[in-house]
Design a protein around this motif. Sequence first.
Motif, PDB file in Angstrom:
ATOM      1  N   ILE A 198       1.164  -0.763  -0.033  1.00 33.40           N
ATOM      2  CA  ILE A 198       0.348   0.418   0.201  1.00 33.40           C
ATOM      3  C   ILE A 198       0.942   1.090  -0.239  1.00 33.40           C
ATOM      4  CG2 ILE A 198      -1.992   1.248   1.027  1.00 33.40           C
ATOM      5  CD1 ILE A 198      -2.472  -1.538   0.024  1.00 33.40           C
ATOM      6  N   ILE A 199       0.417   2.094  -0.691  1.00 31.90           N
ATOM      7  CA  ILE A 199       2.078   2.570  -1.179  1.00 31.90           C
ATOM      8  C   ILE A 199       0.431   4.307  -1.329  1.00 31.90           C
ATOM      9  CG2 ILE A 199       3.284   4.489  -2.775  1.00 31.90           C
ATOM     10  CD1 ILE A 199       4.021   1.520  -4.273  1.00 31.90           C
ATOM     11  N   PRO A 200       0.928   5.289  -0.185  1.00 28.35           N
ATOM     12  CA  PRO A 200       0.581   6.968   0.158  1.00 28.35           C
ATOM     13  C   PRO A 200       0.781   7.603  -0.983  1.00 28.35           C
ATOM     14  CG  PRO A 200       2.329   6.483   1.982  1.00 28.35           C
ATOM     15  CD  PRO A 200       2.429   5.197   0.955  1.00 28.35           C
ATOM     16  N   SER A 247      -3.678   5.999   1.882  1.00 30.93           N
ATOM     17  CA  SER A 247      -3.214   5.167   2.347  1.00 30.93           C
ATOM     18  C   SER A 247      -3.502   4.208   2.961  1.00 30.93           C
ATOM     19  CB  SER A 247      -1.557   5.003   3.453  1.00 30.93           C
ATOM     20  OG  SER A 247      -1.033   3.676   3.370  1.00 30.93           O
ATOM     21  N   LEU A 248      -5.066   4.612   3.390  1.00 34.58           N
ATOM     22  CA  LEU A 248      -6.075   3.961   4.335  1.00 34.58           C
ATOM     23  C   LEU A 248      -7.402   3.423   3.001  1.00 34.58           C
ATOM     24  CD1 LEU A 248      -7.387   2.320   6.803  1.00 34.58           C
ATOM     25  CD2 LEU A 248      -8.916   4.505   6.899  1.00 34.58           C
ATOM     26  N   ASN A 249      -7.638   4.235   2.025  1.00 35.93           N
ATOM     27  CA  ASN A 249      -8.787   3.987   1.107  1.00 35.93           C
ATOM     28  C   ASN A 249      -7.994   3.271   0.306  1.00 35.93           C
ATOM     29  OD1 ASN A 249     -10.161   5.662   2.250  1.00 35.93           O
ATOM     30  ND2 ASN A 249      -9.478   7.114   0.497  1.00 35.93           N
ATOM     31  N   LEU A 250      -6.654   2.691   0.263  1.00 35.30           N
ATOM     32  CA  LEU A 250      -5.909   1.775  -0.887  1.00 35.30           C
ATOM     33  C   LEU A 250      -5.958   0.559  -0.497  1.00 35.30           C
ATOM     34  CD1 LEU A 250      -4.825   1.464  -3.665  1.00 35.30           C
ATOM     35  CD2 LEU A 250      -2.579   2.092  -2.964  1.00 35.30           C
ATOM     36  N   LEU A 251      -5.638   0.838   1.412  1.00 31.06           N
ATOM     37  CA  LEU A 251      -5.579  -0.692   1.824  1.00 31.06           C
ATOM     38  C   LEU A 251      -7.043  -1.326   1.598  1.00 31.06           C
ATOM     39  CD1 LEU A 251      -4.264  -2.176   3.877  1.00 31.06           C
ATOM     40  CD2 LEU A 251      -5.628  -1.333   6.237  1.00 31.06           C
ATOM     41  N   LEU A 252      -8.631  -0.383   2.153  1.00 32.40           N
ATOM     42  CA  LEU A 252      -9.242  -1.076   2.339  1.00 32.40           C
ATOM     43  C   LEU A 252      -9.955  -1.255   1.136  1.00 32.40           C
ATOM     44  CD1 LEU A 252     -10.723   1.715   4.837  1.00 32.40           C
ATOM     45  CD2 LEU A 252     -10.440  -0.597   5.190  1.00 32.40           C
TER      46      LEU A 252
END
Length: 411
Positions: free
Chosen positions: A4-6, A18-23
Amino acid sequence: MIFIIPKGRKLLKQRKDSLNLLLSSKPDLKRKTVWLHAASVGELDQARALAKEIKKQNPNLLILQSVYSNSVTEKQRIDPNFDFSFILPLDFPFAYNPVFEKFKPVKLIFLAWDTWPNLLRTSYKYGCKSYLVCASLSSNSGRKKGFIHSLTKASFRYLEGIYPSHPIMAEEFKTLSPENKIESLGDTRFESVLNRIESGKPPERFVTFTKKYKSEITDKKPILLGSTYPVCESFILDFISGWSLQNKSLPSFWIFPHKWEPGRMKTFRMKLEQITTVKTFSELVDQNSEYPEIILVDELGILAYAYQFARFAYVGGAFHNRVHNTIEPAAFALPLITGPKISNAPEAIVMQRLGGLISCPSKEDFFSALERFISNPKEAEELGAGNRKFVLENKGASEKIYSRVFSNDPN
């Protein structure tokens, strides 16, 4: 590995992206998840060693790894044992709910010190057991004072266990948690450092240098001064000047500046050359030069391999902001000298209390420490051996932590 790259320049946007990409990722929901949280680079080394052990013991576990500091680079976040990596959101009450709902972690493991009240409460709410491992706390920490002490104590009640890096550190947690939750299990970062030392290959130019000047290095083992800043260099210059005025034989010094700034190094060299012979590392490798009293190392990637040739070492940073890595030189059985700012490094605090590291509040104390180790080589050797013993005692910390955290439910 999914990484996951912010994106974005601002911290809040980095965290959100970063959180959105994780989710938006698609984990294998049949696998149980273990969440490791590391504040910054040092703690990430600890997480890396622990993740390796977790995968070794149970390859089917999914490892979710978070950091807090946005200074951790993309390269530093990459590890084959991390299935997902992301930057932690800010500690708001509902910030973590989506992560728990999507990944359903069964264990949340904090490295060193970076526990967050809302993250701990959320973990408890979702039935995820939380632990603080490689735990460290300085005796003058703000977490042990006033309202913050009460807040930390209230947060720590959600922890299943607190596993300090050393018995000396265990004492610091006794006012924050019941003693039956506290057990010293070691620090996994020692394993990361030892693995780098044992598996790493020194740069070819350094190998060439050590072969070219083998007899000189053997006959006059150097004092290694690592990660020096301008304040360190001014102290070093004054010490060498004063030593020379006493007509004493000048020891050999290898000096590794924290940053090679040409202007600063030119001035520093000119002042040193008024006292004795000085060469840069690159000059010695590329030219036919006599071995000097002082070597200024102007190339990267050498410091960790140079410790094995030294009498003792000064580790910089602690007169400036915070001490640099003390584990590497300790692994080579060197006694250590540094400045006063060591509260960021539990291993430095422990070595100081064990006697193998001298933390110097002032220039005069720095001079005294150098003179002590130069004049008493046998004592220096014994203290260095104690430092190496301390490092080796931490081998196996990852296995101990894994056994304790997963003892009742390894799957």
